[in-house]
Structure formats: structure tokens, C-alpha cells
Scaffold this motif. Sequence first.
Motif, PDB file in Angstrom:
ATOM      1  N   PRO A   1       0.821  -1.204   0.000  1.00  0.00           N
ATOM      2  CA  PRO A   1       0.000   0.000   0.000  1.00  0.00           C
ATOM      3  C   PRO A   1       0.856   1.255   0.000  1.00  0.00           C
ATOM      4  CG  PRO A   1       0.083  -0.906   2.196  1.00  0.00           C
ATOM      5  CD  PRO A   1       0.874  -1.838   1.305  1.00  0.00           C
ATOM      6  N   ALA A   2       0.342   2.317  -0.588  1.00  0.00           N
ATOM      7  CA  ALA A   2       1.069   3.586  -0.625  1.00  0.00           C
ATOM      8  C   ALA A   2       0.088   4.730  -0.450  1.00  0.00           C
ATOM      9  CB  ALA A   2       1.795   3.737  -1.954  1.00  0.00           C
ATOM     10  N   ALA A   3       0.557   5.768   0.216  1.00  0.00           N
ATOM     11  CA  ALA A   3      -0.184   7.029   0.268  1.00  0.00           C
ATOM     12  C   ALA A   3       0.329   7.842  -0.915  1.00  0.00           C
ATOM     13  CB  ALA A   3       0.074   7.750   1.584  1.00  0.00           C
ATOM     14  N   VAL A   4      -0.530   8.106  -1.869  1.00  0.00           N
ATOM     15  CA  VAL A   4      -0.133   8.791  -3.094  1.00  0.00           C
ATOM     16  C   VAL A   4      -0.821  10.150  -3.145  1.00  0.00           C
ATOM     17  CG1 VAL A   4      -0.172   8.715  -5.617  1.00  0.00           C
ATOM     18  CG2 VAL A   4       0.210   6.618  -4.304  1.00  0.00           C
ATOM     19  N   GLN A   5      -0.001  11.190  -3.229  1.00  0.00           N
ATOM     20  CA  GLN A   5      -0.536  12.538  -3.349  1.00  0.00           C
ATOM     21  C   GLN A   5      -0.627  12.890  -4.829  1.00  0.00           C
ATOM     22  OE1 GLN A   5       1.792  16.248  -3.013  1.00  0.00           O
ATOM     23  NE2 GLN A   5       0.664  16.505  -1.094  1.00  0.00           N
ATOM     24  N   LEU A   6      -1.807  13.308  -5.241  1.00  0.00           N
ATOM     25  CA  LEU A   6      -2.006  13.805  -6.600  1.00  0.00           C
ATOM     26  C   LEU A   6      -2.196  15.304  -6.498  1.00  0.00           C
ATOM     27  CD1 LEU A   6      -2.630  13.809  -9.615  1.00  0.00           C
ATOM     28  CD2 LEU A   6      -4.971  13.100  -9.057  1.00  0.00           C
TER      29      LEU A   6
ATOM     30  N   SER B   1     -11.928   4.602  -9.817  1.00  0.00           N
ATOM     31  CA  SER B   1     -12.411   3.522 -10.680  1.00  0.00           C
ATOM     32  C   SER B   1     -11.687   2.204 -10.401  1.00  0.00           C
ATOM     33  CB  SER B   1     -12.273   3.909 -12.161  1.00  0.00           C
ATOM     34  OG  SER B   1     -10.932   3.836 -12.599  1.00  0.00           O
ATOM     35  N   TYR B   2     -10.594   2.268  -9.620  1.00  0.00           N
ATOM     36  CA  TYR B   2      -9.852   1.065  -9.228  1.00  0.00           C
ATOM     37  C   TYR B   2     -10.159   0.660  -7.784  1.00  0.00           C
ATOM     38  CZ  TYR B   2      -7.069   1.301 -13.476  1.00  0.00           C
ATOM     39  OH  TYR B   2      -6.663   1.297 -14.785  1.00  0.00           O
ATOM     40  N   GLU B   3     -11.253   1.146  -7.204  1.00  0.00           N
ATOM     41  CA  GLU B   3     -11.591   0.812  -5.816  1.00  0.00           C
ATOM     42  C   GLU B   3     -11.618  -0.692  -5.572  1.00  0.00           C
ATOM     43  OE1 GLU B   3     -14.286   4.368  -3.954  1.00  0.00           O
ATOM     44  OE2 GLU B   3     -15.282   3.004  -5.339  1.00  0.00           O
ATOM     45  N   ARG B   4     -12.075  -1.445  -6.543  1.00  0.00           N
ATOM     46  CA  ARG B   4     -12.140  -2.905  -6.400  1.00  0.00           C
ATOM     47  C   ARG B   4     -11.014  -3.600  -7.160  1.00  0.00           C
ATOM     48  NH1 ARG B   4     -17.434  -1.212  -6.942  1.00  0.00           N
ATOM     49  NH2 ARG B   4     -17.487  -1.760  -9.117  1.00  0.00           N
ATOM     50  N   GLY B   5      -9.982  -2.829  -7.525  1.00  0.00           N
ATOM     51  CA  GLY B   5      -8.822  -3.411  -8.182  1.00  0.00           C
ATOM     52  C   GLY B   5      -8.870  -3.332  -9.690  1.00  0.00           C
TER      53      GLY B   5
ATOM     54  N   ILE C   1      -4.806  -3.720  -6.107  1.00  0.00           N
ATOM     55  CA  ILE C   1      -5.743  -4.474  -5.278  1.00  0.00           C
ATOM     56  C   ILE C   1      -6.947  -3.597  -4.933  1.00  0.00           C
ATOM     57  CG2 ILE C   1      -6.063  -5.603  -3.034  1.00  0.00           C
ATOM     58  CD1 ILE C   1      -3.042  -6.338  -3.177  1.00  0.00           C
ATOM     59  N   SER C   2      -6.680  -2.357  -4.516  1.00  0.00           N
ATOM     60  CA  SER C   2      -7.757  -1.437  -4.171  1.00  0.00           C
ATOM     61  C   SER C   2      -7.228  -0.013  -4.089  1.00  0.00           C
ATOM     62  CB  SER C   2      -8.385  -1.822  -2.828  1.00  0.00           C
ATOM     63  OG  SER C   2      -7.441  -1.657  -1.781  1.00  0.00           O
ATOM     64  N   THR C   3      -8.151   0.934  -4.118  1.00  0.00           N
ATOM     65  CA  THR C   3      -7.814   2.341  -3.915  1.00  0.00           C
ATOM     66  C   THR C   3      -8.834   2.947  -2.968  1.00  0.00           C
ATOM     67  OG1 THR C   3      -9.172   3.177  -5.736  1.00  0.00           O
ATOM     68  CG2 THR C   3      -6.897   2.571  -6.264  1.00  0.00           C
ATOM     69  N   GLY C   4      -8.461   4.047  -2.363  1.00  0.00           N
ATOM     70  CA  GLY C   4      -9.380   4.771  -1.496  1.00  0.00           C
ATOM     71  C   GLY C   4      -8.886   6.197  -1.308  1.00  0.00           C
TER      72      GLY C   4
ATOM     73  N   ILE D   1      -3.381   3.742  -2.404  1.00  0.00           N
ATOM     74  CA  ILE D   1      -3.381   2.831  -3.546  1.00  0.00           C
ATOM     75  C   ILE D   1      -2.602   1.594  -3.131  1.00  0.00           C
ATOM     76  CG2 ILE D   1      -2.689   2.484  -5.946  1.00  0.00           C
ATOM     77  CD1 ILE D   1      -3.026   5.495  -6.366  1.00  0.00           C
ATOM     78  N   GLU D   2      -3.287   0.467  -3.133  1.00  0.00           N
ATOM     79  CA  GLU D   2      -2.667  -0.791  -2.703  1.00  0.00           C
ATOM     80  C   GLU D   2      -2.441  -1.677  -3.921  1.00  0.00           C
ATOM     81  OE1 GLU D   2      -3.296  -4.296   0.621  1.00  0.00           O
ATOM     82  OE2 GLU D   2      -4.712  -2.640   0.511  1.00  0.00           O
ATOM     83  N   CYS D   3      -1.177  -2.010  -4.142  1.00  0.00           N
ATOM     84  CA  CYS D   3      -0.803  -2.843  -5.286  1.00  0.00           C
ATOM     85  C   CYS D   3      -0.325  -4.209  -4.802  1.00  0.00           C
ATOM     86  CB  CYS D   3       0.315  -2.173  -6.082  1.00  0.00           C
ATOM     87  SG  CYS D   3      -0.189  -0.618  -6.834  1.00  0.00           S
ATOM     88  N   ARG D   4      -0.416  -5.178  -5.692  1.00  0.00           N
ATOM     89  CA  ARG D   4       0.117  -6.500  -5.400  1.00  0.00           C
ATOM     90  C   ARG D   4       1.610  -6.458  -5.675  1.00  0.00           C
ATOM     91  NH1 ARG D   4       1.718 -11.340  -6.329  1.00  0.00           N
ATOM     92  NH2 ARG D   4       0.622 -13.182  -5.627  1.00  0.00           N
ATOM     93  N   ILE D   5       2.395  -7.009  -4.740  1.00  0.00           N
ATOM     94  CA  ILE D   5       3.832  -7.112  -4.975  1.00  0.00           C
ATOM     95  C   ILE D   5       4.029  -8.071  -6.149  1.00  0.00           C
ATOM     96  CG2 ILE D   5       6.020  -7.949  -4.008  1.00  0.00           C
ATOM     97  CD1 ILE D   5       5.032  -6.940  -1.283  1.00  0.00           C
TER      98      ILE D   5
END
Length: 132
Positions: free
Chosen positions: A39-44, A67-71, A85-88, A112-116
Motif C-alpha cells: 500500500p502507498a499514500a499517493v498525493q495527486l 475507478s480502481y476501488e475494487r482493483g 488491489i484497491s484504492t481509497g 493505492i494498494e498494489c500486489r507485490i
Amino acid sequence: PAGYSCTFLPDDLDVRLSSGQAIFRFYRGGLAAAGISDPAAVQLGVIAQTRADSLSALEYGRQMIKSYERGGTVQHPGGGATQIISTGEMNGPQLLPELNPDHRLVQGLFRIECRIPRTVPDYQRIREARGL
């Protein structure tokens, strides 16, 4: 909207803005990997010709991230892909004049949570196999 994505604002910022291009600036912040997720905290942050244009472009970016809330999978232009994996949303659109004196720069913070990637070795298994 027409835009340019970056981590650091380009040297030709004024030229890009005067042409009507919005600048989408991404910074990855904290949070720690666990298991198969990263997971990462991403500032836009978005800057455009006017604050209204910046808010409009930020809302576009916000909805794309949501639009990637469910991956989903993000394909990279040069090949390869990232599995989300998910966004919020952590903090919605905000203007922080004490941090950014340019009133056109608006920003939001997203998780934004990504799969390793499966290509990353299992270092625990390697360490245990070596008796470490």
C-alpha cells in the motif's frame, strides 16, 4: 483533459500551462508492504491555467483513481503491468496555500494498494533455506 504526468514540475511549466495543458504531479508517501500487498499514500497535485481548471482536472484524476476501488490492472506503455488491489481516498481535494503559494495547485491524497510482483523473490524462504 490534456495533461502531463510527472513527479517533479517540469522546467517548461509556464509553456505547458499557457498551452492549456494540466500538470498531474504524483508523489508516493508512506505506508508499509505486508504479505503480498504494497500500500502507498499517493498525493495527486494538479496545476492548470486557473484554479477552476485545476479543480476540474483533479476531479478527473480522482475519479480515475476511484475507478480502481475494487482493483484492476494498469498496463505500462513500455510493457509490463501493475496489479492494483484497491484504492481509497484519504483526503479529498484541498488547497494548502501555506505549503503551495500558487493558488492554482490543488491536491488530494489517496491510498493505492498494489500486489507485490510475483517476480520478487521470497526472501524469507531464501533466508530460512540458508539457515539465517
